[in-house]
Design a protein around this motif. Structure first.
Motif, mmCIF file in Angstrom:
data_model
loop_
_atom_site.group_PDB
_atom_site.id
_atom_site.type_symbol
_atom_site.label_atom_id
_atom_site.label_comp_id
_atom_site.label_asym_id
_atom_site.label_seq_id
_atom_site.Cartn_x
_atom_site.Cartn_y
_atom_site.Cartn_z
ATOM 1 N N UNK A 279 2.638 2.825 9.935
ATOM 2 C CA UNK A 279 1.434 3.098 9.160
ATOM 3 C C UNK A 279 1.132 4.596 9.083
ATOM 4 N N UNK A 280 1.407 5.326 10.145
ATOM 5 C CA UNK A 280 1.199 6.775 10.115
ATOM 6 C C UNK A 280 2.117 7.432 9.095
ATOM 7 N N UNK B 54 0.826 -1.210 0.000
ATOM 8 C CA UNK B 54 0.000 0.000 0.000
ATOM 9 C C UNK B 54 0.862 1.263 0.000
ATOM 10 N N UNK B 55 0.239 2.334 -0.480
ATOM 11 C CA UNK B 55 0.811 3.677 -0.387
ATOM 12 C C UNK B 55 -0.339 4.665 -0.248
ATOM 13 N N UNK B 56 -0.021 5.862 0.179
ATOM 14 C CA UNK B 56 -1.031 6.911 0.252
ATOM 15 C C UNK B 56 -1.335 7.446 -1.142
ATOM 16 N N UNK B 57 -2.545 7.953 -1.322
ATOM 17 C CA UNK B 57 -2.902 8.565 -2.601
ATOM 18 C C UNK B 57 -1.949 9.717 -2.930
ATOM 19 N N UNK B 58 -1.499 10.424 -1.898
ATOM 20 C CA UNK B 58 -0.553 11.529 -2.135
ATOM 21 C C UNK B 58 0.770 11.009 -2.688
ATOM 22 N N UNK C 233 -8.171 -1.325 4.922
ATOM 23 C CA UNK C 233 -9.549 -1.055 4.511
ATOM 24 C C UNK C 233 -10.229 -0.026 5.399
ATOM 25 N N UNK C 234 -9.675 0.212 6.567
ATOM 26 C CA UNK C 234 -10.239 1.200 7.495
ATOM 27 C C UNK C 234 -9.530 2.549 7.389
ATOM 28 N N UNK C 235 -8.592 2.681 6.434
ATOM 29 C CA UNK C 235 -7.767 3.879 6.351
ATOM 30 C C UNK C 235 -8.096 4.668 5.092
ATOM 31 N N UNK C 236 -8.721 5.835 5.208
ATOM 32 C CA UNK C 236 -9.001 6.652 4.019
ATOM 33 C C UNK C 236 -7.712 7.115 3.349
ATOM 34 N N UNK D 233 -11.629 -0.674 -0.538
ATOM 35 C CA UNK D 233 -10.300 -0.120 -0.758
ATOM 36 C C UNK D 233 -9.977 -0.137 -2.236
ATOM 37 N N UNK D 234 -9.624 1.022 -2.783
ATOM 38 C CA UNK D 234 -9.280 1.097 -4.199
ATOM 39 C C UNK D 234 -7.896 0.504 -4.436
ATOM 40 N N UNK D 235 -7.741 -0.166 -5.555
ATOM 41 C CA UNK D 235 -6.421 -0.702 -5.879
ATOM 42 C C UNK D 235 -5.919 -0.079 -7.167
ATOM 43 N N UNK D 236 -4.783 -0.564 -7.625
ATOM 44 C CA UNK D 236 -4.156 0.030 -8.800
ATOM 45 C C UNK D 236 -5.037 0.013 -10.021
ATOM 46 N N UNK D 237 -5.852 -1.044 -10.195
ATOM 47 C CA UNK D 237 -6.718 -1.122 -11.367
ATOM 48 C C UNK D 237 -7.755 -0.008 -11.337
#
Length: 308
Positions: free
Chosen positions: A227-228, A168-172, A245-248, A297-301
């Motif tokens: 994680x933070x 995982x990574x942040x959207x930013x 899945x609980x992390x926006x 949770x959105x993924x790469x696709x």
């Protein structure tokens, strides 16, 4: 040999477990001279020397090493009797201690605790957040959430489900670095590790990622800290699905990579299940843990149309 005194054996056992006479005296609520006399009385009654006293340190003699295992067995038997007896008289009220890893305790348990409080408001819950195993036999916790099967004969475990850990990574982070399409795209990416990078690099290489120890630009022994930092776009890391899945604002990377399996076990002492309150919390925990996180949770696709 004179009549065996369990209090003397308990003083010996506690001294071994605590590592010093002063610590053992505090735990038993005795003065140190009283505790010392009890240990000396046990030595005299058995006709052996149990400790070598080296300055302020104590070291078990060969006789002490032989005896401590028998005393531990006696203590475990006494605790079993106490637990069985108390379990038949306890009501559903009281305190139950739940042990879990720091990340699981911080991100997953609050929702579950809310459900338990609604179902059994008369029970007080205490959460032990630690990546070290709590000793259930010494009542450091009543119930433990673990990711390995228990191997002690006096513990029972229930495999709740087989979860998974993904990358995982942040959207930013994606907005700044682009969405990786292939493992090779992460050759120069910065990773955030839980603990040392060498071990984690080996795990990631087994999944086909071009990762070395130098790829880990940040690390911590605390999974909440890791994680933070991921949430703030500082790097990439693996994480359990239940937490991600609980992390926006978190994006799953390279969904084609084989995930890491993460079994979720509920573990308790065999005799503790005779307690109504512990059995109640155990069953409520199991029910809640089985449920799949509702957050999608959105993924790469999913991100391919919006990523730079």
């Amino acid at each position: 040999m004179s009549k065996f005194d369990w209090n003397h054996a308990l003083a010996f056992w506690t001294t071994v477990e605590e590592g010093s006479l002063s610590a053992a005296a505090r735990k038993l609520g005795l003065t140190q001279p009283t505790l010392s006399r009890q240990v000396a009385a046990l030595e005299q009654s058995l006709g052996v020397t149990l400790f070598e006293r080296l300055g302020k340190s104590l070291m078990l003699t060969e006789a002490g090493l032989d005896l401590i295992e028998h005393v531990r067995a006696m203590g475990a038997a006494a605790e079993t009797v106490r637990l069985a007896a108390s379990g038949q008289t306890q009501s559903i009220e009281g305190r139950v201690t739940i042990s879990a890893s720091d990340g699981f305790a911080a991100y997953v348990l609050p929702d579950i605790v809310h459900r338990i409080r609604e179902a059994a408001p008369q029970i007080t819950l205490e959460i032990v957040a630690s990546n070290a195993f709590s000793d259930l036999r010494r009542r450091e916790a009543d119930i433990a959430i673990r990711h390995v099967r228990p191997d002690q004969p006096d513990l029972i475990g229930r495999l709740i489900k087989e979860s998974e850990a993904h990358l995982y990574a942040a959207q930013s982070w994606v907005e700044q670095n682009g969405m990786p399409r292939h493992p090779a795209d992460l050759a120069r990416a910065g990773f955030i590790g839980l603990g040392g990078g060498a071990r984690l690099a080996g795990h990631l290489q087994s999944r086909g990622l071009p990762v070395t120890e130098a790829s880990f630009i940040l690390a911590s022994e605390n999974s909440v800290v890791v994680w933070e930092m991921v949430k703030r776009g500082l790097g990439i890391s693996f994480q359990m699905h239940e937490i991600a899945a609980r992390t926006p604002g978190i994006v799953r990377l390279l969904p084609q990579i084989e995930p890491f399996p993460v079994p979720i076990w509920l573990v308790t002492h065999r005799e503790l299940r005779t307690s109504r309150r512990i059995r109640t919390v155990f069953d409520l925990l199991a029910e809640a843990l089985i449920l799949t996180p509702q957050a999608a949770l959105r993924d790469g696709a999913d991100q391919s149309r919006t990523s730079p």
